[in-house]
Motif scaffolding. Structure first.
Motif: not given
Length: 278
Positions: A165-167, A173-176, A234-236
């Motif tokens: 989730r954190d990754g 750019g969707t933290k919280d 990009q999502i790694q």
């Protein structure tokens, strides 16, 4: 492994003395070769690294019968805290260290691609990182807005504290800011939830994705070992091993650490579904 070797100097031309010196050196070398590493290597942290650490631990114990490698799957944050407070030897995290996680150091062992998964019946096959973020935060709520069929988007993900989730949130750019329909406690549960709902979307470690879901391309790039390693996908995220800065590892833990980050362990890491860096 710590060995003590006696260096003997011979004098004159006495061949008997020379033979004795040679025999002593040979015996010392034989003792060094047969000495066994022993002790415990306690690891703690990322549940996403379970397959990797399991494969590494099993092989290391097979090669060193006097060593026990343990693994406590508590999550990345808990693993970093555990190594920081001395309750384990090596912390495992599926993310980089945060600024406030001090007194520890990390080395990246491998990379793990985070696949964006949808139901196999969903016609959407490619999304940009921006679109993924909009789906996750609820800015886009209908699949028709991204080229799919009419239907309410159902976003699935992991629980707070999960490295996956954190990754995902850090990269997109969707933290919280994510609007989760369900927050699940394992990658397997996320995959099962997406597989059972035609309008669902979620994320999972690339190595865990199976035929029950569809991993979409991101910006036209398929999530594969090659694209994760070369950075085009990009999502790694990194798989890291964390140790204390101020305290040396015990001999068994140091030997395990050195081997795990070397090229000798690369095939095992690859077989466990991650992309080795060594």
């Amino acid at each position: 492994m710590t060995t003590v070797m006696a260096l003997l100097a011979g004098c004159g031309g006495d061949t008997t003395a020379d033979d004795t010196t040679d025999d002593t050196a040979s015996n010392d070398a034989a003792q060094e070769e047969t000495a066994e590493l022993s002790g415990t290597v306690a690891t703690d942290g990322s549940t996403s690294m379970e397959e990797v650490i399991g494969a590494l631990g099993e092989q290391f114990m097979a090669d060193n019968s006097g060593v026990s490698v343990t693994y406590n799957p508590t999550g990345s944050g808990a693993g970093i805290e555990a190594v920081s407070n001395g309750s384990c030897d090596i912390g495992l995290a599926s993310r980089d260290l945060k600024d406030d996680e001090t007194g520890v150091k990390a080395i990246t062992v491998a990379k793990d691609g985070i696949a964006i998964i949808v139901n196999p019946n969903n016609p959407v096959a490619d999304l940009s990182v921006e679109q993924i973020a909009q789906l996750a935060t609820g800015e886009i709520t209908n699949w028709a807005d991204v080229g799919g069929t009419d239907g309410q988007v159902v976003f699935m993900g992991r629980e707070a504290g999960s490295g996956t989730r954190d990754g995902f949130e850090s990269i997109t750019g969707t933290k919280d800011a994510c609007k989760y329909q369900n927050e699940l406690t394992s990658t397997g549960e996320v995959i099962a939830a997406v597989a059972s709902n035609p309008n669902a979307i979620g994320y999972a470690s690339l190595s865990a994705v199976d035929e029950t879901v569809k991993a979409i391309t991101v910006g036209g790039v398929e999530p594969t070992e090659e694209t994760v390693l070369d950075g085009s996908y990009q999502i790694q995220r990194p798989f890291v091993m964390v140790t204390r800065e101020s305290e040396a590892l015990n001999p068994a833990a140091q030997a395990f650490f050195d081997w795990a980050v070397s090229a000798d362990a690369a095939d095992l890491i690859r077989q466990a579904g991650a992309v080795p860096l060594a």
